[in-house]
Design an enzyme around this catalytic site. Structure first.
Site, mmCIF file in Angstrom:
data_model
loop_
_atom_site.group_PDB
_atom_site.id
_atom_site.type_symbol
_atom_site.label_atom_id
_atom_site.label_comp_id
_atom_site.label_asym_id
_atom_site.label_seq_id
_atom_site.Cartn_x
_atom_site.Cartn_y
_atom_site.Cartn_z
ATOM 1 N N ARG A 102 -25.705 -38.942 -15.362
ATOM 2 C CA ARG A 102 -26.050 -37.621 -15.057
ATOM 3 C C ARG A 102 -24.634 -36.947 -15.498
ATOM 4 O O ARG A 102 -24.530 -35.473 -15.907
ATOM 5 C CB ARG A 102 -25.630 -37.701 -13.924
ATOM 6 C CG ARG A 102 -27.235 -38.440 -13.319
ATOM 7 C CD ARG A 102 -27.601 -37.970 -11.552
ATOM 8 N NE ARG A 102 -26.871 -38.175 -11.002
ATOM 9 C CZ ARG A 102 -27.312 -38.447 -9.719
ATOM 10 N NH1 ARG A 102 -28.487 -38.118 -9.123
ATOM 11 N NH2 ARG A 102 -26.398 -38.503 -8.801
ATOM 12 N N ARG A 123 -21.995 -44.666 -4.519
ATOM 13 C CA ARG A 123 -23.100 -44.900 -4.705
ATOM 14 C C ARG A 123 -24.080 -46.047 -4.976
ATOM 15 O O ARG A 123 -25.110 -46.140 -4.616
ATOM 16 C CB ARG A 123 -23.820 -43.568 -5.411
ATOM 17 C CG ARG A 123 -23.154 -42.161 -4.805
ATOM 18 C CD ARG A 123 -24.081 -40.964 -6.455
ATOM 19 N NE ARG A 123 -23.418 -39.686 -5.811
ATOM 20 C CZ ARG A 123 -24.267 -38.891 -5.247
ATOM 21 N NH1 ARG A 123 -25.056 -39.118 -4.297
ATOM 22 N NH2 ARG A 123 -23.514 -37.958 -4.623
ATOM 23 N N ARG A 182 -22.223 -21.452 2.855
ATOM 24 C CA ARG A 182 -21.475 -20.666 2.525
ATOM 25 C C ARG A 182 -22.075 -20.608 0.919
ATOM 26 O O ARG A 182 -23.097 -19.947 1.089
ATOM 27 C CB ARG A 182 -21.230 -22.524 1.764
ATOM 28 C CG ARG A 182 -20.891 -23.117 2.155
ATOM 29 C CD ARG A 182 -20.513 -24.986 1.102
ATOM 30 N NE ARG A 182 -20.742 -25.600 2.092
ATOM 31 C CZ ARG A 182 -20.220 -27.246 2.470
ATOM 32 N NH1 ARG A 182 -21.431 -27.394 1.482
ATOM 33 N NH2 ARG A 182 -20.151 -27.828 3.070
#
Length: 401
Positions: free
Chosen positions: A267, A278, A174
């Site tokens: 975050r 998560r 990428r």
């Protein structure tokens, strides 16, 4: 493979071309034989490659084995010595110092596993390396626990001591990603074959692409004289623990699930759905990390600096212990011509003309008593010495620095 055996069938059956069972000497300039029971192992050289064959005296037939590992480049001849019945030490003549010691594994755990999978005879090559490197460090923990920050602090404080292995993936690069830097980009068929051949410590399928850590990627870090850090999830750590890699396994745990959730939300990089996913994954990982026999140590990252100091202490970097960080010598500078003999676990390389029992300052000793690792990686733990005399055994041994 070699074209034809250096020794005829009659020579092999009669014992010509080798001194005794278990020890082989160079013959006719390009091949060696090593005897183990009813089987005679022939390592033959051409200009293009090393060839490996087995002559089975009980059936009077030749067997061409499947060969694993990275094969050594051809040289100007070689000597071969059997070690403990499971591998053959190959000393290449006319090679560079860092490329002259190799091992051909005939009955190691890796070879036995590959034999079961292939259903036929298997050999495996492994490059010999002088000395040891520190054990790799496997660090796992749930997302948001701070393991990335801890690793970054280690790399910043000890930049010449630690290094990361470069993972493999079957996805396309990428943007500005470079092959061999960000990932080793490879074809799926190639990676699947390497996984089958036991060349990967761990791997996983993510969104239809394979990702994994190869044995070679970890060895490259060690070859550079650095200690490899592997930042992987619990399942990956489980796979590495089941492999032949001798590593230290550390699990980083949050002080509580509430604190972990607070850190993830702070975050501001995930959606609510991603955060909940998560957290579910983190709960399962923490349960496995605490209850399994994967990890050697569990560190709680309540206060970052305290956790970091604990991590350094585990790795012998806090000043209370002396870290055994060792950069191995590049290799052995062998003379153009020499003879080889074996005394217990020591291989004697003699480039002089002194007779046994008389003084000689032309001896190099390879101590093979503490070998570690092996195919599909390196065989480490070789020790090299010079010898001032050779009388009544080894005396006056001086370790090379």
């Amino acid at each position: 493979m070699g074209e034809a055996p250096v020794f005829s069938v009659d020579d092999l059956q009669n014992g010509n071309g080798f001194r005794c069972a278990g020890f082989s000497l160079k013959s006719n300039g390009s091949g060696t034989t090593t005897v183990i029971g009813d089987k005679i192992y022939v390592i033959d050289e051409t200009d293009e490659s090393f060839g490996v064959k087995i002559y089975d005296k009980s059936t009077s037939k030749w067997v061409i084995p499947t060969v694993r590992g990275i094969e050594p480049k051809p040289c100007k001849g070689h000597s071969a010595v059997l070690l403990n019945g499971d591998r053959i030490l190959v000393i290449k003549k006319g090679s560079s110092p860092e490329d002259c010691i190799w091992f051909l594994e005939v009955d190691t755990p890796y070879v036995r596993e590959q034999k079961k999978m292939v259903g036929a005879e298997v050999f495996a090559w492994s490059k010999g390396v002088i000395g040891y490197n520190e054990k790799p460090v496997v660090i796992s923990g749930p997302s948001g626990v701070g393991k990335g920050t801890l690793i970054s602090k280690l790399m910043k404080e000890f930049p010449s001591m630690f290094g990361f292995s470069v993972s493999h993936t079957t996805r396309a690069p990428r943007g500005m990603e470079k092959d061999g830097v960000h990932y080793h980009f490879t074809e799926r068929s190639v990676m699947e074959k390497d996984i089958k051949d036991g060349k990967f410590l761990e791997f996983a399928s993510v969104h239809g692409n394979l990702y994994g850590t190869s044995v070679e990627a970890v060895e490259v870090v060690a070859d550079a004289g650095k200690r490899c850090i592997l930042d992987i999830d619990v399942q990956g750590a489980r796979s590495v623990r089941a492999s032949t890699l001798d590593a230290i396994f550390i699990f980083i745990c949050p002080p509580s699930m509430e604190e972990l959730e607070e850190r993830l939300r702070a975050r501001g990089t995930e959606t609510e759905e991603q955060i909940l996913k998560r957290l579910r994954n983190a709960k399962a990982e923490i349960e496995q990390g605490k209850s399994s026999d994967i990890f050697d140590h569990i560190l709680y990252n309540d206060k970052l600096e305290e956790c970091y100091e604990s991590l350094k202490k585990l790795l012998g970097l806090d000043g209370s212990t002396v870290a055994n960080h060792q950069i191995s010598p590049k290799g052995i500078d062998l003379p153009a011509d020499y003879s080889v003999s074996k005394v217990d676990n020591k291989i004697i390389i003699n480039s002089g003309t002194a007779e046994l029992g008389k003084a000689s300052k032309n001896l190099i000793v390879l101590d093979v008593s503490s070998l570690k690792g092996g195919s599909p990686g390196r065989t480490r733990g070789l020790q090299v010495y010079t010898v001032d005399s050779f009388s009544d055994g080894l005396k006056g041994v001086n370790k090379l620095s």
